[in-house]
Design a protein around this motif. Structure first.
Motif, mmCIF file in Angstrom:
data_model
loop_
_atom_site.group_PDB
_atom_site.id
_atom_site.type_symbol
_atom_site.label_atom_id
_atom_site.label_comp_id
_atom_site.label_asym_id
_atom_site.label_seq_id
_atom_site.Cartn_x
_atom_site.Cartn_y
_atom_site.Cartn_z
ATOM 1 N N TYR A 29 0.808 -1.215 0.000
ATOM 2 C CA TYR A 29 0.000 0.000 0.000
ATOM 3 C C TYR A 29 0.843 1.268 0.000
ATOM 4 C CZ TYR A 29 -3.646 -3.289 1.174
ATOM 5 O OH TYR A 29 -4.507 -4.341 1.156
ATOM 6 N N ALA A 30 2.145 1.150 -0.214
ATOM 7 C CA ALA A 30 3.019 2.321 -0.135
ATOM 8 C C ALA A 30 2.650 3.362 -1.183
ATOM 9 C CB ALA A 30 4.474 1.903 -0.290
ATOM 10 N N GLN A 31 2.394 2.945 -2.393
ATOM 11 C CA GLN A 31 2.046 3.907 -3.439
ATOM 12 C C GLN A 31 0.702 4.562 -3.147
ATOM 13 O OE1 GLN A 31 2.074 2.289 -7.359
ATOM 14 N NE2 GLN A 31 1.652 4.245 -8.332
ATOM 15 N N TYR A 32 -0.271 3.798 -2.630
ATOM 16 C CA TYR A 32 -1.574 4.360 -2.273
ATOM 17 C C TYR A 32 -1.439 5.378 -1.148
ATOM 18 C CZ TYR A 32 -6.273 4.711 -0.428
ATOM 19 O OH TYR A 32 -7.455 5.197 0.039
ATOM 20 N N GLN A 33 -0.570 5.098 -0.167
ATOM 21 C CA GLN A 33 -0.385 6.016 0.950
ATOM 22 C C GLN A 33 0.252 7.325 0.492
ATOM 23 O OE1 GLN A 33 1.883 3.617 3.617
ATOM 24 N NE2 GLN A 33 0.084 2.544 4.404
ATOM 25 N N VAL A 34 1.194 7.257 -0.412
ATOM 26 C CA VAL A 34 1.818 8.470 -0.935
ATOM 27 C C VAL A 34 0.791 9.282 -1.721
ATOM 28 C CG1 VAL A 34 3.541 9.329 -2.578
ATOM 29 C CG2 VAL A 34 4.142 7.542 -0.960
ATOM 30 N N TRP A 35 0.007 8.611 -2.546
ATOM 31 C CA TRP A 35 -1.011 9.298 -3.340
ATOM 32 C C TRP A 35 -2.046 9.963 -2.432
ATOM 33 C CZ3 TRP A 35 -6.123 7.485 -5.248
ATOM 34 C CH2 TRP A 35 -6.614 8.316 -6.243
ATOM 35 N N SER A 36 -2.499 9.250 -1.385
ATOM 36 C CA SER A 36 -3.470 9.819 -0.449
ATOM 37 C C SER A 36 -2.882 11.007 0.297
ATOM 38 C CB SER A 36 -3.936 8.764 0.548
ATOM 39 O OG SER A 36 -4.708 7.802 -0.098
ATOM 40 N N HIS A 37 -1.636 10.899 0.704
ATOM 41 C CA HIS A 37 -0.987 12.001 1.413
ATOM 42 C C HIS A 37 -0.920 13.245 0.522
ATOM 43 C CE1 HIS A 37 1.749 14.134 4.052
ATOM 44 N NE2 HIS A 37 2.527 14.341 3.011
ATOM 45 N N ASN A 38 -0.493 13.071 -0.726
ATOM 46 C CA ASN A 38 -0.403 14.218 -1.634
ATOM 47 C C ASN A 38 -1.776 14.802 -1.930
ATOM 48 O OD1 ASN A 38 2.356 13.924 -1.758
ATOM 49 N ND2 ASN A 38 2.314 12.718 -3.636
ATOM 50 N N PHE A 39 -2.775 13.962 -2.072
ATOM 51 C CA PHE A 39 -4.132 14.420 -2.339
ATOM 52 C C PHE A 39 -4.667 15.237 -1.170
ATOM 53 C CE2 PHE A 39 -8.705 14.136 -2.606
ATOM 54 C CZ PHE A 39 -8.958 14.213 -3.965
ATOM 55 N N SER A 40 -4.402 14.768 0.047
ATOM 56 C CA SER A 40 -4.946 15.439 1.225
ATOM 57 C C SER A 40 -4.198 16.721 1.588
ATOM 58 C CB SER A 40 -4.941 14.488 2.423
ATOM 59 O OG SER A 40 -3.617 14.153 2.782
ATOM 60 N N MET A 41 -3.017 16.940 1.038
ATOM 61 C CA MET A 41 -2.264 18.148 1.345
ATOM 62 C C MET A 41 -2.845 19.387 0.663
ATOM 63 S SD MET A 41 0.157 17.691 3.486
ATOM 64 C CE MET A 41 -0.899 16.621 4.393
ATOM 65 N N ASP A 42 -3.511 19.224 -0.478
ATOM 66 C CA ASP A 42 -3.999 20.410 -1.177
ATOM 67 C C ASP A 42 -5.509 20.408 -1.394
ATOM 68 O OD1 ASP A 42 -4.045 18.417 -3.045
ATOM 69 O OD2 ASP A 42 -3.073 19.541 -4.628
ATOM 70 N N ARG A 43 -6.228 19.529 -0.711
ATOM 71 C CA ARG A 43 -7.687 19.501 -0.808
ATOM 72 C C ARG A 43 -8.292 19.412 0.589
ATOM 73 N NH1 ARG A 43 -5.688 16.612 -5.122
ATOM 74 N NH2 ARG A 43 -6.535 17.143 -7.147
ATOM 75 N N PRO A 44 -9.419 20.038 0.823
ATOM 76 C CA PRO A 44 -10.041 19.954 2.148
ATOM 77 C C PRO A 44 -10.649 18.575 2.393
ATOM 78 C CG PRO A 44 -11.452 21.172 0.662
ATOM 79 C CD PRO A 44 -10.186 20.906 -0.080
ATOM 80 N N TRP A 45 -10.858 18.239 3.655
ATOM 81 C CA TRP A 45 -11.435 16.936 4.005
ATOM 82 C C TRP A 45 -12.946 16.918 3.822
ATOM 83 C CZ3 TRP A 45 -15.123 17.035 7.772
ATOM 84 C CH2 TRP A 45 -15.122 18.124 8.636
ATOM 85 N N HIS A 46 -13.546 18.068 3.617
ATOM 86 C CA HIS A 46 -15.001 18.168 3.549
ATOM 87 C C HIS A 46 -15.432 18.682 2.192
ATOM 88 C CE1 HIS A 46 -14.475 22.490 3.869
ATOM 89 N NE2 HIS A 46 -13.618 22.233 4.840
ATOM 90 N N GLY A 47 -16.720 18.571 1.929
ATOM 91 C CA GLY A 47 -17.302 19.111 0.702
ATOM 92 C C GLY A 47 -17.954 20.452 0.977
ATOM 93 N N HIS A 113 -27.718 13.279 -3.788
ATOM 94 C CA HIS A 113 -26.445 12.585 -3.617
ATOM 95 C C HIS A 113 -26.096 12.515 -2.132
ATOM 96 C CE1 HIS A 113 -22.284 11.412 -4.347
ATOM 97 N NE2 HIS A 113 -22.670 11.163 -5.586
ATOM 98 N N THR A 114 -25.424 11.426 -1.715
ATOM 99 C CA THR A 114 -25.077 11.286 -0.297
ATOM 100 C C THR A 114 -24.014 12.292 0.144
ATOM 101 O OG1 THR A 114 -23.524 9.522 -0.893
ATOM 102 C CG2 THR A 114 -25.710 8.857 -0.133
ATOM 103 N N ASP A 115 -23.261 12.859 -0.769
ATOM 104 C CA ASP A 115 -22.282 13.889 -0.401
ATOM 105 C C ASP A 115 -22.948 15.199 -0.004
ATOM 106 O OD1 ASP A 115 -20.124 12.243 -0.783
ATOM 107 O OD2 ASP A 115 -19.723 12.950 -2.820
ATOM 108 N N GLN A 116 -24.233 15.352 -0.253
ATOM 109 C CA GLN A 116 -24.937 16.591 0.072
ATOM 110 C C GLN A 116 -25.507 16.600 1.487
ATOM 111 O OE1 GLN A 116 -27.808 16.669 -3.106
ATOM 112 N NE2 GLN A 116 -26.430 17.812 -4.442
ATOM 113 N N PHE A 117 -25.282 15.551 2.268
ATOM 114 C CA PHE A 117 -25.798 15.506 3.638
ATOM 115 C C PHE A 117 -24.861 16.169 4.639
ATOM 116 C CE2 PHE A 117 -28.291 12.105 1.720
ATOM 117 C CZ PHE A 117 -29.548 12.448 2.159
#
Length: 126
Positions: A29-47, A113-117
């Protein structure tokens, strides 16, 4: 002679395949963890929507081993599996996402959509 060449090529192929899997066997899962880390650095956790009870987006903490979430929507083939990128650190407290007026309410009566809750999945600390 042709048979010996075919056997030698098969053995060489198996040797190369086993060497490739040994180098990747350390952490699958090393590549997935790096991708998730980079994704979460420049995007908010919420919608962009808030939960009606709190007036802000609400983090739904899931176990740290969870990697995917299911979202549902009205219509054909709009149900998706999406990765959960964000993860709380060990020292995370619970600050608000932003001021109360910065988010949209859940659309009514067309909750499409469930993201709208206003509830968003965030993995817990390791």
């Amino acid at each position: 002679m042709n048979r010996k060449l075919l056997i030698a090529a098969g053995l060489l192929t198996m040797l190369l395949a086993s060497a490739a899997t040994e180098t990747q066997a350390g952490d699958p899962y090393a590549q997935y963890q790096v991708w998730s880390h980079n994704f979460s650095m420049d995007r908010p956790w919420h919608g962009g929507y808030y939960a009606q009870q709190t007036g802000q987006p609400t983090a739904m903490v899931v176990p740290p081993t969870v990697g995917m979430r299911q979202t549902y929507s009205w219509g054909v083939s709009q149900n998706l599996m999406q990765p959960i990128h964000h993860q709380f650190g060990r020292s995370a407290n619970s600050p608000g996402a932003a001021s109360r007026g910065a988010f949209r309410p859940t659309p009514w009566p067309h909750r499409s959509h469930t993201d709208q809750f206003g509830y968003y999945y965030v993995r817990g600390p390791w």
